[in-house]
Design a protein around this motif. Structure first.
Motif, PDB file in Angstrom:
ATOM      1  N   LEU A   2      74.963  44.230  87.271  1.00  0.00           N
ATOM      2  CA  LEU A   2      73.720  44.778  86.709  1.00  0.00           C
ATOM      3  C   LEU A   2      72.758  43.626  86.444  1.00  0.00           C
ATOM      4  N   GLU A   3      71.535  43.753  86.910  1.00  0.00           N
ATOM      5  CA  GLU A   3      70.533  42.686  86.764  1.00  0.00           C
ATOM      6  C   GLU A   3      69.218  43.326  86.330  1.00  0.00           C
ATOM      7  N   TRP A  11      65.255  31.964  88.296  1.00  0.00           N
ATOM      8  CA  TRP A  11      64.595  30.986  89.182  1.00  0.00           C
ATOM      9  C   TRP A  11      63.280  31.512  89.726  1.00  0.00           C
ATOM     10  N   TRP A  16      58.788  26.439  85.682  1.00  0.00           N
ATOM     11  CA  TRP A  16      57.433  25.963  85.954  1.00  0.00           C
ATOM     12  C   TRP A  16      57.296  25.615  87.440  1.00  0.00           C
ATOM     13  N   THR A  23      69.930  18.172  90.114  1.00  0.00           N
ATOM     14  CA  THR A  23      71.174  17.922  90.861  1.00  0.00           C
ATOM     15  C   THR A  23      70.836  17.855  92.352  1.00  0.00           C
ATOM     16  N   SER A  98      75.079  36.632  81.702  1.00  0.00           N
ATOM     17  CA  SER A  98      73.650  36.849  81.438  1.00  0.00           C
ATOM     18  C   SER A  98      72.900  35.550  81.189  1.00  0.00           C
ATOM     19  N   CYS A 101      70.364  30.400  78.969  1.00  0.00           N
ATOM     20  CA  CYS A 101      68.989  29.952  78.684  1.00  0.00           C
ATOM     21  C   CYS A 101      68.017  31.134  78.775  1.00  0.00           C
ATOM     22  N   ASN A 102      68.285  32.194  78.017  1.00  0.00           N
ATOM     23  CA  ASN A 102      67.415  33.380  78.096  1.00  0.00           C
ATOM     24  C   ASN A 102      66.141  33.236  77.274  1.00  0.00           C
ATOM     25  N   THR A 144      63.712  18.865  80.382  1.00  0.00           N
ATOM     26  CA  THR A 144      62.451  19.608  80.406  1.00  0.00           C
ATOM     27  C   THR A 144      61.318  18.777  79.802  1.00  0.00           C
ATOM     28  N   TYR A 314      66.991  25.780  74.895  1.00  0.00           N
ATOM     29  CA  TYR A 314      67.085  27.198  75.256  1.00  0.00           C
ATOM     30  C   TYR A 314      68.307  27.781  74.569  1.00  0.00           C
ATOM     31  N   TRP A 320      71.927  42.537  72.837  1.00  0.00           N
ATOM     32  CA  TRP A 320      72.387  43.813  73.395  1.00  0.00           C
ATOM     33  C   TRP A 320      73.912  43.962  73.345  1.00  0.00           C
ATOM     34  N   LEU A 347      80.865  33.877  82.006  1.00  0.00           N
ATOM     35  CA  LEU A 347      80.674  32.828  83.016  1.00  0.00           C
ATOM     36  C   LEU A 347      79.268  32.265  82.851  1.00  0.00           C
ATOM     37  N   GLY A 348      79.087  31.034  83.330  1.00  0.00           N
ATOM     38  CA  GLY A 348      77.740  30.467  83.366  1.00  0.00           C
ATOM     39  C   GLY A 348      77.284  29.839  82.065  1.00  0.00           C
ATOM     40  N   PHE A 359      76.434  23.307  85.187  1.00  0.00           N
ATOM     41  CA  PHE A 359      75.556  23.283  86.362  1.00  0.00           C
ATOM     42  C   PHE A 359      75.931  24.383  87.349  1.00  0.00           C
TER      43      PHE A 359
END
Ligand SMILES: Cc1cc2nc3c(=O)[nH]c(=O)nc-3n(C[C@H](O)[C@H](O)[C@H](O)COP(=O)(O)OP(=O)(O)OC[C@H]3O[C@@H](n4cnc5c(N)ncnc54)[C@H](O)[C@@H]3O)c2cc1C
Length: 382
Positions: A2-3, A11, A16, A23, A98, A101-102, A144, A314, A320, A347-348, A359
């Motif tokens: 689900l996205e 991305w 920016w 990397t 999810s 860095c939301n 950043t 971030y 949710w 994950l992530g 990364f």
């Protein structure tokens, strides 16, 4: 899957314009998909990353329901009830992928900044044209912050950079990308349960690196060479004045010391691993110069500064997630991606199972480990 947006949403919409990965291409791997282009040592643009993830999604063939926001995940007797703006699903297991860095992190005292100043986060920022002419205060000197401070200074705006704890790295060391050293020496493979202070490792700021065709080093010395003024950590706003910590010298000395130690570790590895012939001679870098008396205050009403860019990090958004697995600081409680709730996985996230997890390429090994556990859990269930 689900996205809420599109494939590779972050991305496409949360970066920016000038961003390139820090990397190198050879390191931007996804499971079963290494870089095969002509420039393994170059750095991808956001558009390149969108294309890479798009190719991976096509190849994997996993059905992705895009434009579907998860608004709640609740435990049930059999697993989880997942509510989305497109209906409800049930599943014995859920993988939270999810992102880490939301949302941008901005200190609460930003509310005290005089209203005439423009305030932006990296989520709002696209390019210098968005900002008024005049001085910019960039807060935060990790990846950043240093990248945007350089871009804004080059756009002709005087930049003051507020520097807190940071990780100094040269772009190349002994003729190789510094991330080659991290990779080849095995540093990135260090497992989460072997890391001395895991909490700290997971909170470590991103390194002061930028991916440019000329493989430019963008540490604080490079920035002051361009004309950027350094000040200490932004500590408070009082009566329209920004107050900076007096500890700038200590902060940069610590980053210099850690860099020395890291380079020493690389040198040792090159010698014991018989790599000295493959690389150039050991180098050392000049200590970071902070100027004689970094300013401790800046009058935000004087007109010297017209805008503030908060490059202060971030954070994930779990608003949710209706499962009690998030600590008071908003961090997910998990052991290497195995979340503190039956059938729940992640994950992530930074240093999820190894240092590399922070990364894109970290997903290669992490996904295998986590799905192995998930598979065993599903098999064991009555
Ligand atoms: C500015 C920046 C620069 C970076 N540079 C590099 C780099 O140079 N090299 C590198 O290897 N890594 C880099 N990273 C780290 C890299 O982004 C992560 O490792 C990678 O994106 C993690 O992928 P992900 O799919 O887990 O998370 P994300 O890319 O964040 O994807 C999470 C997805 O979940 C979706 N989502 C979130 N909440 C919901 C919800 N409630 N319902 C439905 N969908 C939802 C989002 O829309 C998003 O598409 C960078 C990160 C940032 C922020």
């Amino acid at each position: 899957m689900l996205e809420r947006g599109e494939v590779a949403n972050s991305w496409r919409h949360e970066r920016w314009d000038s961003l390139r990965l820090l990397t190198p291409n050879w390191q931007s791997r996804l499971p079963g998909m290494g870089y095969e282009g002509p420039e393994p040592d170059a750095y991808m643009t956001s558009a390149d990353v969108v294309a890479l993830i798009g190719r991976f999604a096509d190849q994997a063939g996993t059905p992705v329901r895009t434009a579907t926001s998860v608004t709640s995940v609740r435990p049930t007797e059999e697993g989880y009830r997942i509510t989305t703006d497109e209906g409800e699903l049930r599943s014995p297991t859920v993988v939270l992928a999810s992102g880490a860095c939301n949302l941008p992190t901005v200190p609460a005292f930003a509310a005290g900044v005089p209203a005439e100043l423009e305030q932006l986060t990296p989520f709002d920022y696209r390019n210098p044209d968005q900002l008024p002419q005049g001085g910019v205060l960039v807060v935060g000197a990790s990846a950043t912050g240093v990248q945007l401070a350089a871009e804004l200074e080059e756009s002709g705006r005087p930049v003051v950079l507020s520097v807190g704890e940071h990780v100094r790295l040269p772009r190349t060391y002994r003729g190789r990308d510094v991330l080659w050293w991290m990779d080849a020496s095995g540093l990135w493979d260090e497992r989460y349960d072997e890391v001395d202070d895991l909490e700290r490792a997971r909170r470590l700021p991103s390194p002061q690196l930028v991916g440019t065709p000329e493989r430019r080093t963008l540490d604080l010395n490079a920035l002051t060479g361009m004309g950027v003024e350094l000040v200490g950590r932004f500590a408070a706003v009082r009566d329209g004045r920004a107050l900076f910590s007096g500890g700038l010298r200590n902060v940069v000395a610590l980053a210099d010391l850690k860099l020395e130690r890291l380079l020493g570790r690389f040198d040792e590895w090159a010698e014991t691993d018989g790599r000295d012939g493959e690389v150039e001679a050991p180098e050392r870098f000049a200590p970071t110069a902070t100027g004689r008396a970094p300013r401790l205050e800046l009058d935000l009403r004087s007109g010297e500064i017209r805008s503030i860019l908060w490059a202060t990090g971030y954070r994930p958004d779990y608003s949710w997630l209706d499962v009690p697995v998030v600590d008071p600081k908003g961090r997910l409680r998990h052991d290497g991606g195995i979340v503190d709730g039956p059938g729940l996985y992640a994950l992530g996230l930074p240093v999820l199972r190894r240092r590399r997890s922070t990364f894109i390429s970290g997903i290669e090994d992490d996904a295998r480990d986590v799905t192995d556990h998930l598979g065993a859990y599903v098999t064991r269930r009555p």
